[in-house]
Design a protein around this motif. Structure first.
Motif, PDB file in Angstrom:
ATOM      1  N   GLN A 197       1.769  -2.078  10.016  1.00  0.00           N
ATOM      2  CA  GLN A 197       1.693  -1.938   8.567  1.00  0.00           C
ATOM      3  C   GLN A 197       0.285  -2.199   8.061  1.00  0.00           C
ATOM      4  O   GLN A 197      -0.204  -1.502   7.169  1.00  0.00           O
ATOM      5  N   GLY A 198      -0.381  -3.210   8.638  1.00  0.00           N
ATOM      6  CA  GLY A 198      -1.753  -3.496   8.236  1.00  0.00           C
ATOM      7  C   GLY A 198      -2.681  -2.327   8.503  1.00  0.00           C
ATOM      8  O   GLY A 198      -3.558  -2.006   7.690  1.00  0.00           O
ATOM      9  N   VAL A 199      -2.475  -1.670   9.651  1.00  0.00           N
ATOM     10  CA  VAL A 199      -3.288  -0.496   9.987  1.00  0.00           C
ATOM     11  C   VAL A 199      -3.032   0.622   8.989  1.00  0.00           C
ATOM     12  O   VAL A 199      -3.967   1.182   8.395  1.00  0.00           O
ATOM     13  N   LYS A 200      -1.761   0.953   8.776  1.00  0.00           N
ATOM     14  CA  LYS A 200      -1.409   2.101   7.938  1.00  0.00           C
ATOM     15  C   LYS A 200      -1.768   1.877   6.465  1.00  0.00           C
ATOM     16  O   LYS A 200      -2.151   2.828   5.765  1.00  0.00           O
ATOM     17  N   ASP A 201      -1.612   0.637   5.977  1.00  0.00           N
ATOM     18  CA  ASP A 201      -1.973   0.368   4.584  1.00  0.00           C
ATOM     19  C   ASP A 201      -3.478   0.480   4.373  1.00  0.00           C
ATOM     20  O   ASP A 201      -3.938   0.718   3.248  1.00  0.00           O
ATOM     21  N   THR A 202      -4.235   0.291   5.440  1.00  0.00           N
ATOM     22  CA  THR A 202      -5.699   0.323   5.338  1.00  0.00           C
ATOM     23  C   THR A 202      -6.244   1.722   5.574  1.00  0.00           C
ATOM     24  O   THR A 202      -7.069   2.225   4.793  1.00  0.00           O
ATOM     25  N   LYS A 203      -5.796   2.360   6.654  1.00  0.00           N
ATOM     26  CA  LYS A 203      -6.231   3.718   6.988  1.00  0.00           C
ATOM     27  C   LYS A 203      -5.029   4.488   7.548  1.00  0.00           C
ATOM     28  O   LYS A 203      -4.739   4.413   8.740  1.00  0.00           O
ATOM     29  N   PRO A 204      -4.325   5.210   6.691  1.00  0.00           N
ATOM     30  CA  PRO A 204      -3.095   5.897   7.101  1.00  0.00           C
ATOM     31  C   PRO A 204      -3.274   6.874   8.257  1.00  0.00           C
ATOM     32  O   PRO A 204      -2.309   7.162   8.979  1.00  0.00           O
ATOM     33  N   ASN A 205      -4.477   7.387   8.449  1.00  0.00           N
ATOM     34  CA  ASN A 205      -4.692   8.381   9.490  1.00  0.00           C
ATOM     35  C   ASN A 205      -4.929   7.789  10.874  1.00  0.00           C
ATOM     36  O   ASN A 205      -4.983   8.531  11.865  1.00  0.00           O
ATOM     37  N   VAL A 206      -5.082   6.477  10.962  1.00  0.00           N
ATOM     38  CA  VAL A 206      -5.277   5.843  12.264  1.00  0.00           C
ATOM     39  C   VAL A 206      -3.951   5.831  13.018  1.00  0.00           C
ATOM     40  O   VAL A 206      -2.914   5.440  12.482  1.00  0.00           O
ATOM     41  N   LYS A 207      -3.981   6.239  14.278  1.00  0.00           N
ATOM     42  CA  LYS A 207      -2.781   6.289  15.107  1.00  0.00           C
ATOM     43  C   LYS A 207      -2.532   4.928  15.762  1.00  0.00           C
ATOM     44  O   LYS A 207      -3.431   4.332  16.344  1.00  0.00           O
TER      45      LYS A 207
END
Length: 358
Positions: A197-207
């Motif tokens: 969630q931390g990744v996606k909330d920050t940069k949604p395009n990061v896999k």
């Protein structure tokens, strides 16, 4: 100095950096001096006037550079202040609930108070043994045992993992990050969920790629070779930031990441940049999602041994009360600290609710 007896329940786990699967022996050792006091039957008094602390670590034990070591630091701090006589025990791979019951029962019967179980795997065993010794205070980390003489220490690991995810998203150069969990269960799922969630909330395009070492076997916290293999596979696929929540197994992951130029490892539970056993790899440890088990263990011990007011009930440690945090050692996240602080404030204020399931 305190007198500490260190027992391996079915084997001794090395405190040295393990980069291959740790093998467990069949012997039991006890290097303690004779005890000067003891209590049996119903356990020692609530004030803990008899023997010192009994602490049962999960697999990996003291020296895992992570979860168990954090608990050990709490014991050591209390010892420095109170000169305790204590017994330390480490669970081996493959132990049953019955084995764990025997270990906890033996410490309570001998008069150790409090008796602390480090890890959710002790939950069923502690439920039985704490009921048997109502005058002994027990503690358990990462599980809830609803009895009046138990301190259930729970941690909002999804919150610190969320911050780790923010850091990973901001530091990846390839747009791919990975999570390695030791065991695929509800507890480790909180690390996985928060990180993603931390990744996606920050940069949604990061896999985000999530993988686990074992489906439901505590060996996942004591198999550095398997973690090394998972990490190498991720690195080979272009993943350049890897967060591993797997206890001693994480050493293998960190080693592999350190061998890849430009890649970052994220540590767990302890500030792994600061661990002497990992010093060779510390410049590849971006940060660590810290779980302050040491604080919880210290608080319980002093409540019994110093204050005569045993801490019981369910006690939650989170970002708001600094029970979990994100380490800044090494200065590698200094350039993104303002973004991390903003993310933390959103969680503390309730603006962001972090998922606990992947």
């Amino acid at each position: 100095m305190r007198r500490v007896s260190k027992i391996a329940a079915a084997g001794v786990v090395s405190a040295a950096l393990a980069l291959t699967a740790t093998a467990c022996g069949s012997s039991t050792t006890d290097d303690s001096k004779p005890s000067s006091s003891s209590s049996a039957g119903g356990g020692s008094s609530a004030g803990g006037k008899g023997k010192g602390v009994g602490i049962a670590y999960d697999v990996g034990g003291r020296g895992d550079h992570s979860f168990n070591d954090s608990a050990a630091r709490g014991l050591d701090k209390a010892d420095q202040e109170l000169n305790l006589e204590s017994k330390e025990l480490t669970a081996a791979n493959g132990e049953t609930d019955s084995d764990r019951e025997q270990h906890l029962d033996a410490m309570a019967a001998a008069g150790y108070n409090p008796v602390i179980a480090v890890g959710y795997t002790y939950g069923p065993a502690l439920q039985k043994i704490a009921a048997k010794y109502p005058n002994t205070t027990f503690g358990i980390v990462d599980s809830v045992v609803d009895l009046p003489n138990v301190d259930s220490m729970t941690f909002a690991t999804e919150q610190s993992s969320y911050l780790a995810g923010v850091a990973a998203a901001l530091k990846t150069k390839t747009g791919q990050v990975g999570f390695i969990g030791g065991v695929q269960n509800a507890l480790i799922g909180t690390f996985d969920a928060g990180f993603a969630q931390g990744v996606k909330d920050t940069k949604p395009n990061v896999k985000v790629t999530s993988e686990y070492l074992y489906k439901n076997d505590p060996r996942g916290f004591n198999d550095a070779a398997s973690a090394a293999g998972k990490a190498q596979g991720m690195l080979d696929r272009g993943i350049d930031v890897i967060y591993t929540a797997a206890g001693l197994s994480g050493d293998g992951s960190i080693q592999k990441v350190a061998g890849k130029s430009g890649a970052w490892a994220i540590g767990v539970d302890s500030d792994q940049f600061q661990d002497p056993a990992l010093a060779k790899y510390k410049n590849s440890i971006l940060t660590s999602a810290v779980k302050n088990v040491d604080v919880a263990v210290y608080d319980l011990i002093t409540s019994v041994k110093k204050d005569n007011k045993p801490k019981v009930g369910t006690n939650t440690y989170n970002l708001a009360n600094n029970g979990v945090s994100l380490a800044s050692s090494g200065g590698f996240i200094a350039d993104i600290q303002s973004q991390l602080d903003a993310a933390k404030q959103k969680i503390v204020s309730g603006q962001v609710k972090v998922n606990t399931t992947p």
